[in-house]
Design a protein around this motif. Structure first.
Motif, short mmCIF file in Angstrom:
data_model
loop_
_atom_site.label_atom_id
_atom_site.label_comp_id
_atom_site.label_asym_id
_atom_site.label_seq_id
_atom_site.Cartn_x
_atom_site.Cartn_y
_atom_site.Cartn_z
N LYS A 67 -29.78 -18.12 45.12
CA LYS A 67 -30.18 -18.89 43.77
C LYS A 67 -30.45 -18.33 42.53
CE LYS A 67 -33.63 -22.48 45.46
NZ LYS A 67 -35.27 -22.41 46.15
N ARG A 68 -30.38 -17.07 42.34
CA ARG A 68 -30.25 -15.94 41.68
C ARG A 68 -28.91 -16.27 41.07
NH1 ARG A 68 -33.58 -10.26 41.60
NH2 ARG A 68 -33.33 -11.30 39.14
N GLY A 109 -30.96 -18.15 36.81
CA GLY A 109 -32.11 -17.85 35.80
C GLY A 109 -33.13 -18.40 35.06
N ASP A 140 -34.68 -6.99 45.00
CA ASP A 140 -33.02 -7.42 45.66
C ASP A 140 -32.24 -5.86 45.26
OD1 ASP A 140 -30.95 -7.84 46.25
OD2 ASP A 140 -30.63 -9.59 45.10
N ARG A 197 -34.39 -10.31 33.35
CA ARG A 197 -35.62 -10.39 35.07
C ARG A 197 -34.12 -11.35 35.80
NH1 ARG A 197 -41.13 -11.38 37.15
NH2 ARG A 197 -41.16 -9.95 37.40
N ALA A 198 -34.24 -13.11 34.17
CA ALA A 198 -33.24 -13.42 34.75
C ALA A 198 -31.80 -13.46 34.86
CB ALA A 198 -33.84 -14.79 33.55
N LYS A 227 -28.73 -10.70 37.70
CA LYS A 227 -27.77 -11.40 38.49
C LYS A 227 -25.95 -12.41 37.97
CE LYS A 227 -28.25 -11.30 42.65
NZ LYS A 227 -27.54 -10.21 43.69
#
Length: 555
Positions: free
Chosen positions: A421-422, A426, A447, A496-497, A500
């Motif tokens: 998902k990540r 995001g 993570d 944060r979004a 990744k």
């Protein structure tokens, strides 16, 4: 997650702590047995004293006295060990149940969570779990121990004085019935008192909150009388509790005294037939009186323990009910045949085909269709309740549509694993949700695959790196709400979004609660992170940079 219930959790605790369980069994048995012996030794002491004052008698007397005190100490010791082990066992069960509930909570579907009142969920974690703990610490095990003690005392009395045993066999059911009647009425009165106290407590803040209206309408007297009513209800309930409490003890004591007196009178009778059942030595009489005193206390405890068990059964039912709610399928796994690069090759990033979704009886989406291509900027616009946030939750796989299909990168949204998902999307919400830990933890969400370099790169892209580096411990600073302004928290949420490097960004009215100056800095950050990414946003403002607009009024 496997299907759990309270019974399975308790059995798993028993299997995991088999030595503790065995210790409880031994301690319970030891406490029952050791409590029976002192009265028997006391009987021997009394009978030995009546034999005279010779040296052998004195030696035997000292031996009996020593053993009497020894078993008194052993009784106290085994009782203490039992209580300690039961407390530890109860805490193990509490820990296991709360861990199971939390595991269930984190795996529940968003749809199931929507049907849960937060207060009801908290009560299961606190009140209901506590009742199950009480089921063992002061409930079923204590009830078994008290039942064994009563049976053991009756067995000893049967061999010492059969007439008394017969009297007690006839009397105990009545005493137990009377105990339960008193306890039920006391419980009813206590519940009434709690309700009245809660109403009176709630009346005070209600009065403060509406004080202007009360003064304006001249309702001061009404509010005073209403409060007095609640207080009087509490007083009446307390009076009932005190009445039953005052009634019970004298009746039990009188019954105890009457039984002892009747047995003593009958044992002093000259009739051979009566003495066959009630005759006994002085020492036996002392032991029997001791046993009679002991037998009433467990009977009273049994009534309380049954009450505890009844309360615990309700708690068990509520916990099991919560554990039966729907949860995310445990068999969801990522497509091991597809790499992240494969996802990037998909031309259609998001596809909703004839999607219908309703919250209970309220239909939000009806045969809704949406196609978002790679690199496209799309804005969902519409009134509150038109289904904008619902579309996001469908894309995130939190909800399943009643009909239709939702695909993300060519894969059903509900089948995308957590690890994927990540990398795929995001999500930035209106409000930043802080997690316990450092500033770095806010971005990584624990993570371990995210490197510090990636964290800083995401923070720089979001425009929050300099602010973080000004802290004494930088990214290792323990994060609190006081550290950042509202706008900075949104920048942290953006970092944060994107940490990744997802291909899809979901933005849920992230500037709705910001002032104009702060909004400008957030919008600049969004412009940077949106480059070369597919973006779907929810916004109440439409401007030139919004991209393709989907007007949710149409659906």
């Amino acid at each position: 997650m496997k299907s759990d219930n309270v019974t399975k959790v308790i059995l798993s605790v028993i299997r995991k702590h088999i030595i503790l369980t065995a210790g409880i069994i031994v301690a319970v048995a030891g406490a029952v047995i050791t409590s029976l012996i002192p009265p028997l030794i006391l009987a021997e002491i009394i009978d030995t004293i009546t034999q005279g004052n010779t040296l052998p008698v004195k030696v035997m007397l000292i031996f009996f006295i020593f053993n009497y005190f020894l078993f008194i100490v052993l009784t106290g010791f085994t009782e203490s060990i039992r209580e300690c082990l039961l407390t530890v066992f109860g805490q193990k069960i509490t820990h296991a149940l709360r861990s199971t509930l939390m595991d269930k909570l984190t795996h529940m579907t968003a749809e199931s969570l929507n049907h849960q009142e937060p207060g009801a969920v908290v009560s299961r974690f606190v009140g209901d779990v506590d009742t199950v703990e009480n089921l063992f610490t002061s409930g079923i095990i204590s009830m078994i121990a008290d039942a064994c003690r009563i049976i053991s005392i009756l067995a000893v009395i049967w061999f010492k004085n059969r007439g008394l045993a017969i009297v007690l066999f006839m009397l105990i059911p009545f005493i137990f019935w009377f105990t339960r009647i008193v306890q039920k009425n006391m419980l009813k009165a206590q519940l009434s008192n709690r309700i009245a106290v809660s109403r009176a407590s709630g009346h005070v803040p209600e009065t403060l909150h509406n004080i202007r209206t009360i003064h304006s309408l001249g309702k001061e007297k009404y509010m005073e009388e209403k409060y007095d009513t609640y207080i009087e209800e509490s007083y009446r309930a307390i009076e009932k509790t005190n009445f039953y409490d005052a009634l019970y003890s004298p009746i039990i004591l009188i019954t105890n005294a009457v039984v002892v007196a009747v047995v003593m009178v009958l044992s002093a009778s000259g009739s051979k037939n009566v003495l066959l059942f009630f005759g006994m030595t002085a020492g036996t009489a002392v032991a029997v009186i001791n046993y009679i005193s002991q037998i009433f206390s467990p009977i009273e405890s049994l009534g309380m323990e049954i009450q505890t068990i009844q309360s615990a059964v309700a708690g068990v039912h509520r916990i099991n009910e919560f554990l039966r709610f729907d949860e995310l399928p445990s068999e969801i796994k990522g497509d091991t045949h597809r790499s992240y690069e494969d996802y990037l090759q998909e031309d259609s990033v998001v596809s909703l085909k004839n999607v219908t979704f309703a919250y209970e009886d309220k239909k939000v989406l009806d045969n809704f269709n949406l196609e978002v291509k790679k690199g496209e900027q799309v804005t969902l616009h519409g009134r509150t309740g038109s289904g904008k946030s619902t579309v996001f939750k469908l894309i995130l796989g939190l909800y399943e549509p009643q009909s239709g299909e939702v695909y993300v990168c060519g894969k059903k949204a509900g089948s995308i694993s957590d690890s994927e998902k990540r990398k795929i999307f995001g999500y930035v919400e209106q409000t930043f949700h802080m997690v316990p830990g450092t500033v770095k933890d806010q971005i990584t969400l624990y993570d371990t695959e995210v490197s510090f370099e990636e964290v800083r790169a995401a923070a720089k892209m979001a425009g929050i790196d300099e602010t973080i580096m000004d802290f004494e411990n930088g990214y290792d600073t323990n994060c609190t709400e006081e550290l950042f302004s509202q706008g900075q928290l949104q920048l942290l949420s953006i970092a944060r979004a994107v940490v990744k490097k997802p291909m899809l960004l979901l933005l849920d009215e992230i500037t709705a609660n910001l002032d104009a100056q702060t909004e400008e800095s957030v919008m600049k950050a969004l412009k940077r992170v949106s480059e070369d990414r597919t973006v779907i946003s929810i916004s109440h403002r439409i401007n030139a940079e919004t991209g393709r607009v989907i007007n949710m009024y149409s659906f």
